[in-house]
Scaffold this active site. Structure first.
Site, short mmCIF file in Angstrom:
data_model
loop_
_atom_site.label_atom_id
_atom_site.label_comp_id
_atom_site.label_asym_id
_atom_site.label_seq_id
_atom_site.Cartn_x
_atom_site.Cartn_y
_atom_site.Cartn_z
N GLU A 91 7.66 -8.48 23.27
CA GLU A 91 6.25 -8.10 23.35
C GLU A 91 5.41 -9.10 24.14
OE1 GLU A 91 5.09 -5.81 19.36
OE2 GLU A 91 6.18 -7.66 19.01
N HIS A 110 -0.88 -11.52 18.55
CA HIS A 110 -0.42 -10.21 18.06
C HIS A 110 0.09 -10.39 16.64
CE1 HIS A 110 1.33 -6.33 17.60
NE2 HIS A 110 2.58 -6.79 17.58
N HIS A 112 0.60 -8.23 12.48
CA HIS A 112 0.58 -7.01 11.67
C HIS A 112 -0.26 -7.34 10.43
CE1 HIS A 112 4.63 -6.92 13.80
NE2 HIS A 112 3.85 -6.09 14.46
#
Length: 252
Positions: A91, A110, A112
């Site tokens: 990513e 980035h 979650h």
């Protein structure tokens, strides 16, 4: 911080400036803070633009975040490529395409982020409800991979084309959500992005709780502008507090 300084000696890139050294140390500390505060999980990552070369950025090699040291930092160009042959995050293009599209951005994260994650798969927009969330703007955009790639993708940001679309969805804002996947925060420094990630998590949790109680009174455009300036001046206080929490936990 002593451990971080010692690990610096293992870096393969020998000719690094003090500015780069600071970036490497802050990337490691930021990773630890985000893990300790429950925002980053096994698959998150944070990067920073090279302070000596805006056409490149630094991101750790592909490792579990808890294992990352300054010796694991890799240098990438804005196409997401590196001459370092150690494993790299798939990513990484999320980072490279945002740096390419946004010359003002100095750090990309980035995650979650748990409290934010539900807003990646519901039709209720994530909007600021307290002064600490003013940096969000009027609402957080959501990148929908199905719009161009259909409904049989892996929902991943593993190609430059998909990640260019993520950068486009981000626009000039500070946060973009990846539908049914996760969160991307950006900012002017590593410390600012950590600050924003922490309070984005808090803001999402507050909004979710508020929606269960009654009608929400969101921040007005004027409050977003004015409160954002006030809160944005407090970044170092947050960094110092979370760094102390690391020391108390024996993680610094």
């Amino acid at each position: 911080m002593v451990a971080i300084a010692a690990q610096w000696e293992n870096l393969e890139m020998k000719d690094n400036s003090p500015a780069r050294q600071t970036v490497f140390e802050e990337l490691v500390t930021a990773t630890k803070i985000l893990l300790n505060e429950g925002i980053l999980d096994t698959f998150g990552h944070i990067s920073a633009r090279d302070p000596d070369d805006p056409e490149s950025f630094f991101l750790a090699q592909k490792l579990a975040p808890s294992l990352i040291t300054v010796g694991d930092i890799q240098r990438f160009n804005l196409d997401g490529e590196t001459s370092d042959n150690r494993p790299s995050y798939l990513e990484r293009y999320i980072h490279s395409e945002i740096y390419k599209a946004r010359p003002d951005v100095q750090c990309v994260l980035h995650t979650h982020s748990p409290a934010v994650l539900p807003y990646c798969f519901v039709d209720t927009p994530l909007r600021p409800v307290t002064h600490m969330g003013a940096f969000i703007g009027e609402s957080v955009p959501v990148y929908e991979i199905r719009d161009k790639n259909g409904d049989e993708t892996d929902l991943f940001g593993g190609s430059s084309g998909v990640c260019a679309d993520i950068a486009e969805s981000l626009g000039n804002q500070t946060v973009v959500l990846m539908a049914r996947h996760g969160v991307v925060n950006v900012g002017n420094s590593v410390r600012e992005v950590v600050f924003r990630a922490f309070y984005l998590e808090q803001e999402a949790a507050a909004l979710t709780a508020g929606l269960q109680i009654g009608n929400i009174k969101y921040l007005s455009p004027g409050e977003i502008k004015t409160a954002g300036k006030l809160v944005g001046a407090q970044i170092d206080r947050g960094w110092n507090h979370w760094s102390q929490r690391l020391r108390e936990a024996g993680l610094a």
